[in-house]
Design a protein around this motif. Structure first.
Motif: not given
Length: 194
Positions: A71-98
């Motif tokens: 469940r920890g992996f799935l939570s972090l995978a969901l967080y990562t994939l949603v952020g990569m998809a454009g939801v601005p919830w990475f640090a400082g309200g950023t999104a995307g990979a790279g």
């Protein structure tokens, strides 16, 4: 006041004390991802540092130990994939990979999984064992994040360590101390009824 223990099967994590169901597991995974998104918004940009100070590492390690590896992996995978998809919830309200700090997100995904597996072996039940799990989890975050930072920015590995790890060690020690108090205390509290 009764001190009867809550029956806990071997290999249980804190989340396993809730009644088992697919709905529970889905809610825990979504909640873990949301906690990561909120913790990422607790972001302080320090002049001269590429990497902001956030609550993400603490949240990732807490999610892993409380929910277990899967469940920890799935939570972090969901967080990562949603952020990569454009939801601005990475640090400082950023999104995307790279971005330069995306390696830390990947490191947290791996770290959450590892500390979750350790929690299934009782690593969250005592202060010394929790300390070991938190140190290992933090080391995994840096082992992925720092080289990624070096590659993404063109820094030398030494410069990336100086910019992306060394300034954060005291904060990580404080986060580990908080986890060392919270997790074993939660087991002690839940181990009693009354």
């Amino acid at each position: 006041m009764s001190t009867a223990s809550v029956p806990v099967r071997p290999g249980a994590v804190l989340a396993d004390l809730l009644p088992a169901s697919r709905v529970r597991d889905a809610a825990l995974v979504l909640g873990g991802a949301a906690l990561m998104g909120l913790a990422a918004q607790l972001s302080v940009k320090v002049p001269g540092l590429v990497v902001p100070i956030t609550g993400q590492t603490f949240a990732a390690l807490l999610v892993g130990t409380a929910l277990g590896a899967r469940r920890g992996f799935l939570s972090l995978a969901l967080y990562t994939l949603v952020g990569m998809a454009g939801v601005p919830w990475f640090a400082g309200g950023t999104a995307g990979a790279g971005g330069a700090t995306f390696g830390y997100v990947l490191g947290m995904l791996l770290a959450s999984t590892v500390v979750g597996a350790l929690a299934r072996r009782g690593a969250d039940r005592s202060v010394p064992r929790t300390a070991g799990a938190m140190v290992l989890g933090s080391a995994i975050v840096y082992a992925v994040g720092v080289p990624y930072l070096a590659l993404a920015t063109g820094m030398s590995l030494t410069a990336a360590v100086a910019a992306g790890m060394t300034p954060f060690l005291i904060g990580d020690a404080l986060k580990a101390a908080l986890a060392m108090g919270l997790l074993p205390a939660a087991w002690r509290l839940l181990g009693r009824r009354g």
